[in-house]
Design a protein around this motif. Structure first.
Motif, PDB file in Angstrom:
ATOM      1  N   GLN A 198     -44.688  21.200 -18.476  1.00  0.00           N
ATOM      2  CA  GLN A 198     -45.953  21.916 -18.353  1.00  0.00           C
ATOM      3  C   GLN A 198     -47.034  21.105 -19.046  1.00  0.00           C
ATOM      4  OE1 GLN A 198     -45.880  26.095 -19.346  1.00  0.00           O
ATOM      5  NE2 GLN A 198     -44.083  26.480 -18.083  1.00  0.00           N
ATOM      6  N   ARG A 235     -46.607  20.518 -11.580  1.00  0.00           N
ATOM      7  CA  ARG A 235     -46.728  21.357 -10.387  1.00  0.00           C
ATOM      8  C   ARG A 235     -47.534  20.682  -9.289  1.00  0.00           C
ATOM      9  NH1 ARG A 235     -49.444  26.479 -12.118  1.00  0.00           N
ATOM     10  NH2 ARG A 235     -50.455  25.021 -13.507  1.00  0.00           N
ATOM     11  N   LYS A 260     -44.251  26.929  -9.889  1.00  0.00           N
ATOM     12  CA  LYS A 260     -44.979  27.766 -10.843  1.00  0.00           C
ATOM     13  C   LYS A 260     -44.401  27.597 -12.241  1.00  0.00           C
ATOM     14  CE  LYS A 260     -42.473  32.159 -10.350  1.00  0.00           C
ATOM     15  NZ  LYS A 260     -42.620  33.579 -10.036  1.00  0.00           N
ATOM     16  N   ASN A 261     -45.290  27.731 -13.230  1.00  0.00           N
ATOM     17  CA  ASN A 261     -44.876  27.701 -14.625  1.00  0.00           C
ATOM     18  C   ASN A 261     -44.186  29.009 -14.985  1.00  0.00           C
ATOM     19  OD1 ASN A 261     -45.972  25.163 -15.123  1.00  0.00           O
ATOM     20  ND2 ASN A 261     -47.903  25.977 -15.893  1.00  0.00           N
ATOM     21  N   GLY A 280     -41.562  27.798 -20.667  1.00  0.00           N
ATOM     22  CA  GLY A 280     -41.949  26.386 -20.676  1.00  0.00           C
ATOM     23  C   GLY A 280     -41.349  25.578 -19.545  1.00  0.00           C
ATOM     24  N   SER A 281     -40.521  26.203 -18.720  1.00  0.00           N
ATOM     25  CA  SER A 281     -39.938  25.500 -17.570  1.00  0.00           C
ATOM     26  C   SER A 281     -40.820  25.708 -16.338  1.00  0.00           C
ATOM     27  CB  SER A 281     -38.514  25.989 -17.311  1.00  0.00           C
ATOM     28  OG  SER A 281     -38.509  27.343 -16.926  1.00  0.00           O
ATOM     29  N   VAL A 282     -40.467  25.011 -15.261  1.00  0.00           N
ATOM     30  CA  VAL A 282     -41.166  25.152 -13.982  1.00  0.00           C
ATOM     31  C   VAL A 282     -40.147  25.580 -12.937  1.00  0.00           C
ATOM     32  CG1 VAL A 282     -42.358  23.901 -12.133  1.00  0.00           C
ATOM     33  CG2 VAL A 282     -42.983  23.477 -14.506  1.00  0.00           C
TER      34      VAL A 282
END
Length: 90
Positions: A15, A20, A37-38, A42-44
């Motif tokens: 992030q 993204r 999307k976040n 803290g992951s995507v």
């Protein structure tokens, strides 16, 4: 060519590093639909639908991410759902 959908959770420094947007650009170039999307941890999260070989190419990108990203883990889940139109950043 049969289309498939996968959901990928990308962990690490993903992030605030254009992860993204870079994923959207890669997906659009590959003709893949879905989203990136976040998540609050803290992951995507990436949903990607397309031909298997193109999904494999996107997965290769997700393993590294853009230049400032540091990917530590990918969790991939095969999905059975309708393919979304386009690829968006959420």
């Amino acid at each position: 060519m049969a289309k498939q959908c996968i959901k990928v959770r990308v962990k690490g420094k993903v992030q605030g590093v254009f992860f993204r947007k870079s994923t959207q650009q890669q997906a659009q170039a590959l003709g893949i639909s879905g989203y990136a999307k976040n998540l609050s941890d803290g992951s995507v999260e990436v949903l990607a639908c397309g031909a298997r070989d193109r999904l494999d190419s996107l997965l290769q990108f997700l393993k590294e991410g853009p230049p400032n990203a540091e990917v530590t883990q990918l969790a991939v889940e095969e999905l059975f759902q309708e393919e979304p139109l386009g690829f968006v950043v959420k």
